[in-house]
Design a protein around this motif. Structure first.
Motif, PDB file in Angstrom:
ATOM      1  N   ILE A 104       3.963   7.806   2.388  1.00 42.34           N
ATOM      2  CA  ILE A 104       2.808   8.296   1.635  1.00 42.34           C
ATOM      3  C   ILE A 104       2.800   7.695   0.238  1.00 42.34           C
ATOM      4  O   ILE A 104       1.759   7.230  -0.258  1.00 42.34           O
ATOM      5  CB  ILE A 104       2.830   9.838   1.561  1.00 42.34           C
ATOM      6  CG1 ILE A 104       2.558  10.442   2.940  1.00 42.34           C
ATOM      7  CG2 ILE A 104       1.811  10.350   0.548  1.00 42.34           C
ATOM      8  CD1 ILE A 104       2.762  11.948   3.002  1.00 42.34           C
ATOM      9  N   PHE A 105       3.959   7.673  -0.405  1.00 37.75           N
ATOM     10  CA  PHE A 105       4.059   7.095  -1.752  1.00 37.75           C
ATOM     11  C   PHE A 105       3.713   5.608  -1.728  1.00 37.75           C
ATOM     12  O   PHE A 105       2.926   5.128  -2.560  1.00 37.75           O
ATOM     13  CB  PHE A 105       5.468   7.296  -2.308  1.00 37.75           C
ATOM     14  CG  PHE A 105       5.647   6.726  -3.692  1.00 37.75           C
ATOM     15  CD1 PHE A 105       5.275   7.454  -4.810  1.00 37.75           C
ATOM     16  CD2 PHE A 105       6.176   5.457  -3.872  1.00 37.75           C
ATOM     17  CE1 PHE A 105       5.424   6.929  -6.092  1.00 37.75           C
ATOM     18  CE2 PHE A 105       6.321   4.916  -5.142  1.00 37.75           C
ATOM     19  CZ  PHE A 105       5.947   5.655  -6.260  1.00 37.75           C
ATOM     20  N   ASP A 106       4.292   4.874  -0.779  1.00 35.04           N
ATOM     21  CA  ASP A 106       4.029   3.432  -0.708  1.00 35.04           C
ATOM     22  C   ASP A 106       2.550   3.152  -0.450  1.00 35.04           C
ATOM     23  O   ASP A 106       1.965   2.249  -1.067  1.00 35.04           O
ATOM     24  CB  ASP A 106       4.881   2.796   0.400  1.00 35.04           C
ATOM     25  CG  ASP A 106       6.361   2.779   0.058  1.00 35.04           C
ATOM     26  OD1 ASP A 106       6.709   2.954  -1.128  1.00 35.04           O
ATOM     27  OD2 ASP A 106       7.182   2.600   0.987  1.00 35.04           O
ATOM     28  N   ALA A 107       1.951   3.905   0.483  1.00 32.20           N
ATOM     29  CA  ALA A 107       0.538   3.702   0.793  1.00 32.20           C
ATOM     30  C   ALA A 107      -0.337   3.961  -0.426  1.00 32.20           C
ATOM     31  O   ALA A 107      -1.297   3.232  -0.706  1.00 32.20           O
ATOM     32  CB  ALA A 107       0.123   4.612   1.944  1.00 32.20           C
ATOM     33  N   THR A 108       0.012   4.997  -1.171  1.00 33.14           N
ATOM     34  CA  THR A 108      -0.791   5.404  -2.322  1.00 33.14           C
ATOM     35  C   THR A 108      -0.660   4.433  -3.482  1.00 33.14           C
ATOM     36  O   THR A 108      -1.592   4.272  -4.283  1.00 33.14           O
ATOM     37  CB  THR A 108      -0.382   6.822  -2.768  1.00 33.14           C
ATOM     38  OG1 THR A 108      -0.505   7.724  -1.648  1.00 33.14           O
ATOM     39  CG2 THR A 108      -1.263   7.328  -3.897  1.00 33.14           C
ATOM     40  N   PRO A 120       9.248  19.780 -14.786  1.00 21.71           N
ATOM     41  CA  PRO A 120       8.244  19.754 -15.855  1.00 21.71           C
ATOM     42  C   PRO A 120       7.037  18.884 -15.555  1.00 21.71           C
ATOM     43  O   PRO A 120       5.958  19.086 -16.124  1.00 21.71           O
ATOM     44  CB  PRO A 120       9.028  19.209 -17.060  1.00 21.71           C
ATOM     45  CG  PRO A 120      10.191  18.474 -16.473  1.00 21.71           C
ATOM     46  CD  PRO A 120      10.548  19.222 -15.224  1.00 21.71           C
ATOM     47  N   SER A 121       7.203  17.905 -14.655  1.00 24.02           N
ATOM     48  CA  SER A 121       6.087  17.013 -14.324  1.00 24.02           C
ATOM     49  C   SER A 121       5.234  17.538 -13.175  1.00 24.02           C
ATOM     50  O   SER A 121       4.323  16.848 -12.720  1.00 24.02           O
ATOM     51  CB  SER A 121       6.615  15.620 -13.964  1.00 24.02           C
ATOM     52  OG  SER A 121       7.446  15.688 -12.805  1.00 24.02           O
ATOM     53  N   VAL A 122       5.537  18.752 -12.704  1.00 23.31           N
ATOM     54  CA  VAL A 122       4.819  19.321 -11.565  1.00 23.31           C
ATOM     55  C   VAL A 122       4.060  20.576 -11.994  1.00 23.31           C
ATOM     56  O   VAL A 122       4.637  21.500 -12.576  1.00 23.31           O
ATOM     57  CB  VAL A 122       5.786  19.670 -10.413  1.00 23.31           C
ATOM     58  CG1 VAL A 122       5.033  20.382  -9.281  1.00 23.31           C
ATOM     59  CG2 VAL A 122       6.454  18.409  -9.872  1.00 23.31           C
ATOM     60  N   TYR A 175       8.953  13.574  -4.068  1.00 19.43           N
ATOM     61  CA  TYR A 175       9.084  12.110  -4.106  1.00 19.43           C
ATOM     62  C   TYR A 175       8.285  11.528  -5.268  1.00 19.43           C
ATOM     63  O   TYR A 175       8.787  10.714  -6.056  1.00 19.43           O
ATOM     64  CB  TYR A 175       8.616  11.519  -2.778  1.00 19.43           C
ATOM     65  CG  TYR A 175       9.110  10.121  -2.504  1.00 19.43           C
ATOM     66  CD1 TYR A 175       8.610   9.024  -3.195  1.00 19.43           C
ATOM     67  CD2 TYR A 175      10.083   9.879  -1.547  1.00 19.43           C
ATOM     68  CE1 TYR A 175       9.061   7.739  -2.943  1.00 19.43           C
ATOM     69  CE2 TYR A 175      10.555   8.594  -1.283  1.00 19.43           C
ATOM     70  CZ  TYR A 175      10.026   7.534  -1.983  1.00 19.43           C
ATOM     71  OH  TYR A 175      10.484   6.266  -1.737  1.00 19.43           O
ATOM     72  N   PHE A 176       7.023  11.931  -5.388  1.00 19.08           N
ATOM     73  CA  PHE A 176       6.181  11.411  -6.468  1.00 19.08           C
ATOM     74  C   PHE A 176       6.757  11.795  -7.833  1.00 19.08           C
ATOM     75  O   PHE A 176       6.782  10.979  -8.762  1.00 19.08           O
ATOM     76  CB  PHE A 176       4.749  11.926  -6.333  1.00 19.08           C
ATOM     77  CG  PHE A 176       3.875  11.114  -5.427  1.00 19.08           C
ATOM     78  CD1 PHE A 176       3.002  10.174  -5.943  1.00 19.08           C
ATOM     79  CD2 PHE A 176       3.914  11.293  -4.055  1.00 19.08           C
ATOM     80  CE1 PHE A 176       2.182   9.422  -5.110  1.00 19.08           C
ATOM     81  CE2 PHE A 176       3.103  10.548  -3.204  1.00 19.08           C
ATOM     82  CZ  PHE A 176       2.236   9.604  -3.733  1.00 19.08           C
ATOM     83  N   ALA A 177       7.227  13.047  -7.964  1.00 14.66           N
ATOM     84  CA  ALA A 177       7.790  13.496  -9.233  1.00 14.66           C
ATOM     85  C   ALA A 177       9.036  12.692  -9.590  1.00 14.66           C
ATOM     86  O   ALA A 177       9.232  12.292 -10.751  1.00 14.66           O
ATOM     87  CB  ALA A 177       8.109  14.982  -9.162  1.00 14.66           C
TER      88      ALA A 177
END
Length: 274
Positions: free
Chosen positions: A226-230, A41-43, A16-18
């Motif tokens: 998790i993404f929204d909270a962060t 590539p971003s991980v 999700y973050f990637a």
């Protein structure tokens, strides 16, 4: 940086973050389990065992070397010890806390100096409904998540003074793409010495089977929270995600202590003995 990315919520969160454009240090005990994460590539895939401080420090340093800094850490790694308390050994009890509580602390000890130096950062700890209410046969898991809840809340006061935000994401009601309940059953503590609990254990296992069958939220949905909270930029502490059809969260939050305990015990009325 996200811990426990080999499967379930951790893997979904890393993806999700990637997808949202973040660089991600996806950590796991066995990097060979990285699967499709390793193709992004971003991980950066890094070995990290929350019980091994050396691996934690190495993962943090590798992430900073690759991406220049760390802006957030998601403590997701964890497991649940299932079984009668009497049947759980001292080593099993300690292992539950070593991973679910002390493992989080180990990761934060490695990350927080970096956050303090840059005067920013977000700590997101993945908790559980079992940190708000309790159920039989998971006493050690509940104890570890209650400890995580208390630790994170208290820590949030300290870290806010350093411009570091602290979050608790609390899945409850079961997550469809995780093998959490199945792993609990496989690790269940029981034995012939505890035959007195026989009927109780059978009935509770049936109740847990129904809960497993009723799981309605996906790992991807939890990853979204998790993404929204962060990333929401607020000082909000708790984020609940799940189906409270049984009313456990509502009962914990709205009833008096006596009424709450009576409500929870009513779900196990057959097990009560005079």
């Amino acid at each position: 940086m996200i811990t426990g990315c080999s499967s379930g919520i951790g893997r979904a969160a890393a993806m999700y973050f990637a997808t949202e454009g973040w660089n991600v240090v996806a950590t796991m005990r066995d990097p060979s389990a990285a699967s499709e994460l390793g193709d992004l590539p971003s991980v950066l895939i890094a070995r990290l065992d929350v019980q091994d401080n050396g691996s934690i420090q190495a993962a943090v340093e590798a992430g900073i070397a690759r991406f220049g800094s760390l802006d957030a850490v998601v403590n997701n790694a964890g497991y649940g010890q299932f079984g009668l308390f009497e049947a759980i050994s001292d080593s099993q009890a300690k292992a539950q806390f070593d991973v679910n509580v002390f493992g989080v602390m180990n990761v934060l000890r490695a990350v927080l100096p970096h956050f303090r130096r840059q005067r920013s950062g977000v700590v997101t700890n993945v908790s559980s409904g079992a940190g708000l209410f309790t159920l039989p046969m998971i006493s050690l898991y509940c104890a570890s998540k209650f400890a995580l809840e208390g630790f994170t809340e208290a820590l949030s006061y300290e870290l806010l003074s350093q411009n570091i935000r602290t979050k608790l994401v609390i899945p409850h009601g079961g997550v469809t793409e995780t093998a959490f309940s199945e792993r609990q059953a496989a690790a269940a503590a029981r034995g012939a010495a505890f035959e007195d609990y026989g009927d109780f254990v059978s009935e509770v296992e049936q109740a847990f089977a129904k809960m497993t069958a009723a799981r309605t939220i996906s790992a991807e949905e939890v990853a979204g929270v998790i993404f929204d909270a962060t990333t929401d930029g607020t000082e909000r502490l708790r984020y609940l995600i799940g189906d409270d059809a049984r009313g456990f969260v509502r009962a914990r939050r709205t009833l008096s202590d006596d009424d709450y305990v009576a409500f929870m015990r009513s779900h196990f009325a057959k097990q009560e003995r005079s």
